[in-house]
Design an enzyme around this catalytic site. Sequence first.
Site, PDB file in Angstrom:
ATOM      1  CD  GLN A   1       3.154   5.662   2.839  1.00  0.00           C
ATOM      2  OE1 GLN A   1       2.187   5.142   2.290  1.00  0.00           O
ATOM      3  NE2 GLN A   1       4.116   4.965   3.425  1.00  0.00           N
TER       4      GLN A   1
ATOM      5  CG  HIS B   1      -0.835   0.909   7.104  1.00  0.00           C
ATOM      6  ND1 HIS B   1      -0.013   0.506   8.135  1.00  0.00           N
ATOM      7  CD2 HIS B   1      -0.073   1.704   6.300  1.00  0.00           C
ATOM      8  CE1 HIS B   1       1.185   1.035   7.957  1.00  0.00           C
ATOM      9  NE2 HIS B   1       1.178   1.764   6.848  1.00  0.00           N
ATOM     10  CD  GLU B   2      -0.946   2.450   2.615  1.00  0.00           C
ATOM     11  OE1 GLU B   2      -0.532   3.619   2.500  1.00  0.00           O
ATOM     12  OE2 GLU B   2      -0.212   1.514   2.987  1.00  0.00           O
TER      13      GLU B   2
ATOM     14  CG  HIS C   1       0.083   6.822   5.501  1.00  0.00           C
ATOM     15  ND1 HIS C   1       1.120   7.272   6.289  1.00  0.00           N
ATOM     16  CD2 HIS C   1       0.331   5.501   5.280  1.00  0.00           C
ATOM     17  CE1 HIS C   1       1.964   6.276   6.524  1.00  0.00           C
ATOM     18  NE2 HIS C   1       1.497   5.186   5.935  1.00  0.00           N
TER      19      HIS C   1
ATOM     20  CB  CYS D   1       4.889   2.041   7.647  1.00  0.00           C
ATOM     21  SG  CYS D   1       4.388   3.536   6.766  1.00  0.00           S
ATOM     22  CG  LEU D   2       6.594   1.109   1.700  1.00  0.00           C
ATOM     23  CD1 LEU D   2       6.042   1.454   0.323  1.00  0.00           C
ATOM     24  CD2 LEU D   2       7.710   0.092   1.607  1.00  0.00           C
TER      25      LEU D   2
ATOM     26  N   GLY E   1       0.829  -1.190   0.000  1.00  0.00           N
ATOM     27  CA  GLY E   1       0.000   0.000   0.000  1.00  0.00           C
ATOM     28  C   GLY E   1       0.865   1.240   0.000  1.00  0.00           C
TER      29      GLY E   1
END
Length: 181
Positions: A50, A140-141, A144, A98-99, A45
């Site tokens: 991000q 999760h996304e 953000h 997470c990235l 994701g």
Amino acid sequence: MIYPIVIYGSPVLRNVSEDITPDYPGLKQLVDDMFLTLTEAEGVGLAAPQIGKNIRLFIVDCTPWGEDDPSLKEYKRVFINAQIYERSEETDLFNEGCLSLPGLHEDVRRPVSIRMRYVDENFVEHDEEFTGLPARVIQHEYDHIDGYVFTDRLSPLRRNLLKSKLSKLAGGKYRCFYKTK
């Protein structure tokens, strides 16, 4: 174009994102580039904050789990202007990463299902229920685009134990194989 991933500590990750309209400049290319970036970083994701853009856009690609769950074999989706309006009372724990927080993984408790309104990349309206791994990645996304990261979902004690790791990330002390900024 492969975007560099914004790392924890950047203010863009804490801003609430803005809705966009169908005439958002270069939207199709942006979505394509986000999928390319996600593939390069080996994630499931990616939200626009991000990559430094505070717009209500995120993508999900659950295909890496397709071998274990055939229903996810072709699961690639785009979510624009999403609004979660219902969450199940039932929750479960899942180890998330997470990235934007490279090297950090923690068990996060989230609802097992959600209902959400959104538009896709063609601005077609949807109102859907999501369960299982897609619901997990979507939440999760979605965090953000509302200015949260997964560590905000941890207990205060656990967050306190991670304080030095988070400080190192914010200070640029991390290693990862994908482009970052």
